[in-house]
Design a protein around this motif. Structure first.
Motif, PDB file in Angstrom:
ATOM      1  N   ASP A 126      29.152 -18.804  11.783  1.00 43.72           N
ATOM      2  CA  ASP A 126      29.596 -17.465  12.162  1.00 43.72           C
ATOM      3  C   ASP A 126      28.440 -16.474  12.246  1.00 43.72           C
ATOM      4  OD1 ASP A 126      29.418 -17.822   9.314  1.00 43.72           O
ATOM      5  OD2 ASP A 126      30.398 -15.888   9.057  1.00 43.72           O
ATOM      6  N   GLN A 127      27.297 -16.808  11.621  1.00 46.73           N
ATOM      7  CA  GLN A 127      26.130 -15.926  11.665  1.00 46.73           C
ATOM      8  C   GLN A 127      25.186 -16.269  12.822  1.00 46.73           C
ATOM      9  OE1 GLN A 127      25.751 -13.237   9.318  1.00 46.73           O
ATOM     10  NE2 GLN A 127      27.877 -13.894   9.143  1.00 46.73           N
ATOM     11  N   ASP A 128      25.493 -17.311  13.552  1.00 45.62           N
ATOM     12  CA  ASP A 128      24.604 -17.781  14.617  1.00 45.62           C
ATOM     13  C   ASP A 128      24.275 -16.717  15.667  1.00 45.62           C
ATOM     14  OD1 ASP A 128      23.372 -20.304  15.994  1.00 45.62           O
ATOM     15  OD2 ASP A 128      24.579 -19.344  17.555  1.00 45.62           O
ATOM     16  N   HIS A 150      22.750 -24.977  10.282  1.00 44.17           N
ATOM     17  CA  HIS A 150      24.138 -24.545  10.141  1.00 44.17           C
ATOM     18  C   HIS A 150      24.827 -25.333   9.038  1.00 44.17           C
ATOM     19  CE1 HIS A 150      24.271 -22.943  14.548  1.00 44.17           C
ATOM     20  NE2 HIS A 150      23.827 -22.042  13.697  1.00 44.17           N
ATOM     21  N   LYS A 163      43.943 -20.919   6.983  1.00 46.82           N
ATOM     22  CA  LYS A 163      43.022 -19.836   6.646  1.00 46.82           C
ATOM     23  C   LYS A 163      42.632 -19.905   5.176  1.00 46.82           C
ATOM     24  CE  LYS A 163      42.748 -14.757   6.463  1.00 46.82           C
ATOM     25  NZ  LYS A 163      41.370 -14.705   6.959  1.00 46.82           N
TER      26      LYS A 163
END
Length: 289
Positions: A126-128, A150, A163
């Motif tokens: 998600d930080q990519d 990753h 979730k």
């Protein structure tokens, strides 16, 4: 320890303030708690510098934020992060703050004025987007492009399509869970890849690829043979869902219990040492090359 290199950890308390609606005091206290947790994993202040954005902003770090920010347009961050006209300006500016630690010159206390030291960033996928943007800009700033590793996220207890979050206590094992709570969560909530009855399971076997207790074990057991044997035994029906859960419970209880014991031993001085840019670290020769 393997690479024998400095480790720098950025605590993005400002991001939590901008994106999650918490107060300044809450995000800063969370950062201090995170230092204790990082220390409890086994990192040492001699090789690790941990900083809060709220504390460290300024100097060479802020200069690199400005250099980066001037290279990036609103159109770029809008396309990358989905920002729009109603996005607060703090969020729009934040990619520069996230990018700056990828540049060694942001930390003169460790690296001096050098710009040629590469950076390896372990992060969630998600930080990519932040670091793809950083790689695009780094050459223009005369820095090496950072490289990424990753990490894989643990699945939610209810399965890979569910979730996971702190607002859903039954969705995950937390590092402050008691041994009893871990046992209860795995037994009650962990999705099983086994059959509906013991007889069917013995005959047809289970599916370890969707069995959450097995998937968790693949993260916490280093012995590849044991992991392969667990999967093989499960598929053949030789290992039951209850036995897989029992193995998972034991491994998680041991892991979390050891972590909690180490965390209790972390002192306020330990936290200060990790966050002190002047704390003696054995990398002086790096800054002088």
């Amino acid at each position: 320890d393997v690479f024998d290199v400095p480790l720098v950890v950025q605590l993005t308390d400002d991001e939590k303030f901008l994106f999650r609606g918490l107060t300044i005091d809450e995000v800063y206290q969370n950062s201090l708690n995170a230092v204790r947790e990082i220390a409890a994993v086994g990192f040492k202040p001699e090789k690790t510098f941990i900083f809060s954005n709220l504390d460290y902003m300024g100097g060479a770090f802020y200069r690199n934020i400005l250099q980066f920010s001037r290279q990036v347009t609103f159109s770029q961050v809008k396309g990358t992060f989905g920002f729009n006209e109603s996005t607060c300006i703090g969020r729009i500016h934040f990619p520069g703050i996230q990018a700056a630690p990828a540049f060694c010159s942001s930390f003169p206390e460790i690296f001096g004025t050098r710009k040629d030291i590469p950076c390896l960033i372990p992060c969630g996928v998600d930080q990519d987007p932040y670091f793809r943007l950083t790689r695009d800009v780094s050459v223009r700033m005369k820095h090496k492009k950072p490289s990424l590793i990753h990490g894989r996220f643990l699945p939610a207890l209810q399965g890979t399509g569910s979730k996971m979050g702190s607002s859903i206590p039954s969705s995950a094992i937390f590092m402050d869970d008691t041994a009893a709570k871990i046992k209860n969560k795995i037994n009650r909530y962990a999705f099983s890849g086994g059959q509906t009855s013991l007889e069917e399971h013995r005959e047809l076997g289970g599916n370890p690829d969707i069995d959450v207790p097995y998937l968790y074990l693949t993260y916490f057991i280093d012995d590849d043979k044991e992991i392969a044997d667990l999967a093989d035994g499960y598929r053949k029906g030789e290992i039951t869902s209850g036995e897989m859960k029992a193995r998972c419970i034991k491994v998680l209880q041991d892991f979390v219990g050891a972590f909690q014991e180490r965390e209790r031993a972390i002192t306020e001085q330990d936290v200060k040492n990790f966050m002190d840019p002047q704390f003696p670290r054995p990398f002086e020769s790096i800054s002088k090359k």
